[in-house]
Scaffold this active site. Structure first.
Site, PDB file in Angstrom:
ATOM      1  N   LYS A 131       0.833  -1.210   0.000  1.00 31.22           N
ATOM      2  CA  LYS A 131       0.000   0.000   0.000  1.00 31.22           C
ATOM      3  C   LYS A 131       0.867   1.259   0.000  1.00 31.22           C
ATOM      4  O   LYS A 131       0.632   2.186  -0.769  1.00 31.22           O
ATOM      5  CB  LYS A 131      -0.900   0.006   1.242  1.00 31.22           C
ATOM      6  N   ASN A 132       1.867   1.277   0.857  1.00 27.03           N
ATOM      7  CA  ASN A 132       2.643   2.512   1.002  1.00 27.03           C
ATOM      8  C   ASN A 132       3.592   2.767  -0.164  1.00 27.03           C
ATOM      9  O   ASN A 132       4.199   3.838  -0.236  1.00 27.03           O
ATOM     10  CB  ASN A 132       3.407   2.508   2.332  1.00 27.03           C
ATOM     11  N   CYS A 142      -6.169  12.708  11.699  1.00 25.60           N
ATOM     12  CA  CYS A 142      -6.660  11.386  11.312  1.00 25.60           C
ATOM     13  C   CYS A 142      -6.686  10.509  12.548  1.00 25.60           C
ATOM     14  O   CYS A 142      -6.478  10.994  13.653  1.00 25.60           O
ATOM     15  CB  CYS A 142      -5.792  10.779  10.229  1.00 25.60           C
ATOM     16  N   ARG A 153      -1.927  15.193  11.885  1.00 25.25           N
ATOM     17  CA  ARG A 153      -0.966  14.749  10.870  1.00 25.25           C
ATOM     18  C   ARG A 153      -0.421  15.978  10.166  1.00 25.25           C
ATOM     19  O   ARG A 153      -0.930  16.376   9.122  1.00 25.25           O
ATOM     20  CB  ARG A 153      -1.688  13.803   9.903  1.00 25.25           C
ATOM     21  N   ASP A 211       3.980   0.921  12.037  1.00 26.28           N
ATOM     22  CA  ASP A 211       2.841   0.197  11.470  1.00 26.28           C
ATOM     23  C   ASP A 211       2.735  -1.244  11.977  1.00 26.28           C
ATOM     24  O   ASP A 211       1.694  -1.887  11.783  1.00 26.28           O
ATOM     25  CB  ASP A 211       2.917   0.196   9.934  1.00 26.28           C
ATOM     26  N   ARG A 214      -8.669  -0.605   4.088  1.00 23.98           N
ATOM     27  CA  ARG A 214      -7.755   0.414   3.540  1.00 23.98           C
ATOM     28  C   ARG A 214      -6.404  -0.197   3.181  1.00 23.98           C
ATOM     29  O   ARG A 214      -5.712   0.318   2.297  1.00 23.98           O
ATOM     30  CB  ARG A 214      -7.512   1.534   4.569  1.00 23.98           C
TER      31      ARG A 214
HETATM   32  C1  UD1 Z   1       3.904   6.977   6.210  1.00 16.84           C
HETATM   33  C2  UD1 Z   1       3.079   5.735   5.996  1.00 16.84           C
HETATM   34  C3  UD1 Z   1       2.473   5.267   7.313  1.00 16.84           C
HETATM   35  C4  UD1 Z   1       3.555   5.108   8.354  1.00 16.84           C
HETATM   36  C5  UD1 Z   1       4.414   6.360   8.460  1.00 16.84           C
HETATM   37  C6  UD1 Z   1       5.605   6.198   9.380  1.00 16.84           C
HETATM   38  C7  UD1 Z   1       2.279   6.006   3.735  1.00 16.84           C
HETATM   39  C8  UD1 Z   1       1.117   6.226   2.840  1.00 16.84           C
HETATM   40  N1  UD1 Z   1       2.014   6.021   5.047  1.00 16.84           N
HETATM   41  O1  UD1 Z   1       3.029   7.992   6.659  1.00 16.84           O
HETATM   42  O2  UD1 Z   1       1.823   4.020   7.095  1.00 16.84           O
HETATM   43  O3  UD1 Z   1       2.955   4.853   9.602  1.00 16.84           O
HETATM   44  O4  UD1 Z   1       4.927   6.719   7.156  1.00 16.84           O
HETATM   45  O5  UD1 Z   1       6.398   5.136   8.947  1.00 16.84           O
HETATM   46  O6  UD1 Z   1       3.385   5.779   3.294  1.00 16.84           O
HETATM   47  N2  UD1 Z   1       5.633  14.875  10.454  1.00 16.84           N
HETATM   48  C9  UD1 Z   1       5.698  16.222  10.736  1.00 16.84           C
HETATM   49  N3  UD1 Z   1       5.546  17.099   9.695  1.00 16.84           N
HETATM   50  C10 UD1 Z   1       5.333  16.698   8.424  1.00 16.84           C
HETATM   51  C11 UD1 Z   1       5.276  15.313   8.141  1.00 16.84           C
HETATM   52  C12 UD1 Z   1       5.428  14.419   9.191  1.00 16.84           C
HETATM   53  O7  UD1 Z   1       5.882  16.619  11.866  1.00 16.84           O
HETATM   54  O8  UD1 Z   1       5.205  17.548   7.532  1.00 16.84           O
HETATM   55  C13 UD1 Z   1       5.783  13.897  11.548  1.00 16.84           C
HETATM   56  C14 UD1 Z   1       4.522  13.046  11.770  1.00 16.84           C
HETATM   57  O9  UD1 Z   1       3.603  13.691  12.602  1.00 16.84           O
HETATM   58  C15 UD1 Z   1       5.096  11.812  12.387  1.00 16.84           C
HETATM   59  C16 UD1 Z   1       6.480  11.680  11.731  1.00 16.84           C
HETATM   60  O10 UD1 Z   1       6.769  12.946  11.166  1.00 16.84           O
HETATM   61  O11 UD1 Z   1       5.272  12.031  13.756  1.00 16.84           O
HETATM   62  C17 UD1 Z   1       6.579  10.642  10.640  1.00 16.84           C
HETATM   63  O12 UD1 Z   1       5.523  10.841   9.718  1.00 16.84           O
HETATM   64  P1  UD1 Z   1       5.682  10.476   8.188  1.00 16.84           P
HETATM   65  O13 UD1 Z   1       6.918   9.652   7.975  1.00 16.84           O
HETATM   66  O14 UD1 Z   1       5.521  11.708   7.391  1.00 16.84           O
HETATM   67  O15 UD1 Z   1       4.416   9.555   7.940  1.00 16.84           O
HETATM   68  P2  UD1 Z   1       3.512   9.521   6.651  1.00 16.84           P
HETATM   69  O16 UD1 Z   1       4.333   9.764   5.439  1.00 16.84           O
HETATM   70  O17 UD1 Z   1       2.303  10.348   6.864  1.00 16.84           O
END
Ligand code: UD1
Length: 418
Positions: A22-23, A116, A121, A306, A398
């Site tokens: 998925k990711n 979410c 997020r 995850d 999902r």
């Molecule tokens: C992706 C995965 C999700 C997984 C996560 C962490 C997908 C579609 N989803 O989510 O399944 O749980 O990686 O491995 O690939 N953060 C900020 N600012 C930002 C972006 C992120 O502070 O602009 C923080 C988030 O709140 C979190 C951390 O960074 O604490 C990691 O998040 P991130 O790696 O961005 O997760 P996703 O890409 O949303």
């Protein structure tokens, strides 16, 4: 509303091919927007998040068709750069379209993804990376309006957290920039290597995925490509934890053990026997699971957030104590209350959760709270005494294709009650 009815205690046995990741597939589908032609993706899982992404692509003017696990995307006629709020709300990770639309059309308009099930997020890192490349971004009443009217230019971007989504967004936007972009402090997840694989196959000059620095030489026109999405390591981890909870002997094909080292070493420490070969993971579990050293979630190659709920569910029905520390998301223990309904002994204090194995959980009526939390309840139910009903399957759909059918094929007593 349908639910799973699961009677636990049956050992699992057999072999299963895991579906595509998925990711990986979500950013790769967004990357198809960069190609003015038809791309073919194999091993594309049939998940509600993928359907939502295909709906977004169609709305933007692309042709998107699926047959089995193959999907055809033709973005030649890409005509729109706005994604309406209801589609953004359906799938929070659709913020990945920002970078892709900016690269291809020089503009994008979408609603703010907001919070979410895992808590707030934020997307500040996504936005600052795109701004660094020259995008002007207006944030107004929940809408994000991005323009690259003065031209997007490559440069160095430093990510303060190795965010998976921000790394991917920056990679996609950088493909549309003139000059070289270096993404420093990039996430190193295998799915990012997969995105790079797709982009390279389409002719983009991207290197370094899997290391902390990714370099993109932008401006190269991309061409149509046929690509196979990697296997889903978290789905593989789920089936392995299911066999650890229920006991038995299973083999997963299609996911690489190298991408799951942190999870596999926990399962081994808990008493499972593992054999790995390229693209194959075999697990045998006889007898109750033992408590293990603290499990701390961390960016790759650390223990994946995850897989936290899924491993916790297996250990909750084992013997001995294990401490979990969730370092990635604030609100990722919502499955704990549901596991407690099944007799689990788990104490949460801030980021830490202390799991004291109770020997055996018991069946109960529970609800999925989020995607992996829902899968964790299924894992717990397979090892529990008696019958469990798991409701709110929309979360599970999902990220898992035919979870019930696959588990039945391994000998589990699970069925969906409409
Ligand atoms: C992706 C995965 C999700 C997984 C996560 C962490 C997908 C579609 N989803 O989510 O399944 O749980 O990686 O491995 O690939 N953060 C900020 N600012 C930002 C972006 C992120 O502070 O602009 C923080 C988030 O709140 C979190 C951390 O960074 O604490 C990691 O998040 P991130 O790696 O961005 O997760 P996703 O890409 O949303």
């Amino acid at each position: 509303m349908s639910y799973y009815e699961i009677t636990g205690g049956r050992p699992l046995s057999g072999s299963l091919a895991v579906h595509g990741a998925k990711n990986s597939v979500l950013p790769i589908l967004a990357a198809c927007l960069l190609v003015p032609g038809q791309c073919v993706l194999h091993n594309c899982p049939d998940l509600s998040d993928v359907s939502a992404t295909l709906d977004i692509l169609r709305l933007l003017g692309c042709q998107a068709e699926r047959e089995g696990d193959t999907v055809w995307i033709d973005a030649s006629a890409l005509s729109r750069s706005e994604i309406p709020e209801h589609l953004m709300r359906e799938m929070r990770s659709s913020v990945i379209f920002l970078g892709a639309l900016l690269a291809r059309l020089g503009e994008a308009e979408l609603s703010y993804p907001g919070g979410c099930e895992l808590g707030p997020r934020p997307i500040d890192l996504h936005l600052s990376a795109l701004r660094a490349l020259g995008a002007e971004i207006l944030e107004e009443q929940g809408a994000l309006c991005c323009r690259g009217s003065t031209g997007l230019r490559g440069r160095e971007i430093c990510l303060s957290i190795p965010s998976v989504g921000a790394t991917e967004n920056a990679m996609l936007a950088a493909c549309g920039c003139a000059g070289v972009t270096a993404i420093v402090g990039a996430a190193q997840e295998p799915e990012i290597i997969d995105l790079q694989g797709f982009l390279q196959a389409a002719g983009a000059q991207v290197t370094g995925a899997g290391t902390p620095t990714i370099t993109v030489q932008g401006g190269t026109p991309l061409h149509p490509v046929e690509y196979r999405v990697m296997g889903d390591r978290i789905a593989a981890a789920t089936y392995l934890c299911a066999a650890a909870a229920a006991g038995g002997e299973v083999e997963m094909t299609g996911a690489s053990a190298d991408t799951l080292t942190a999870v596999l070493s926990c399962l081994e420490e808990a008493g499972c026997t593992l054999h790995t070969a390229p693209d194959k993971i075999a697990l045998t579990c006889r007898g109750p699971l033992r408590g293990i050293r603290p499990v701390r979630t961390a960016p790759y190659p650390g223990f994946p957030t995850d897989a936290q709920a899924i491993l916790m569910a297996a250990l909750a029905g084992g013997e001995g104590a294990t401490m979990f520390v969730e370092n990635i998301f604030d609100s990722r223990y919502r499955h704990v209350d549901e596991l407690r309904r099944m007799g689990a002994d788990i104490q949460v204090a801030g980021r830490a959760a202390m799991v004291s194995g109770v020997g055996r959980l018991h069946g109960a009526a529970v609800r999925s709270t989020d995607l992996r939390g829902g899968a964790a309840l299924v894992v717990a139910a397979l090892g529990a005494e008696g019958t469990t009903q798991v409701a709110e399957l929309r979360h599970i759909r999902r990220g898992y294709q035919a979870l019930d059918r696959n588990l039945r094929a391994l000998g589990a007593d699970i069925r969906e009650i409409p």
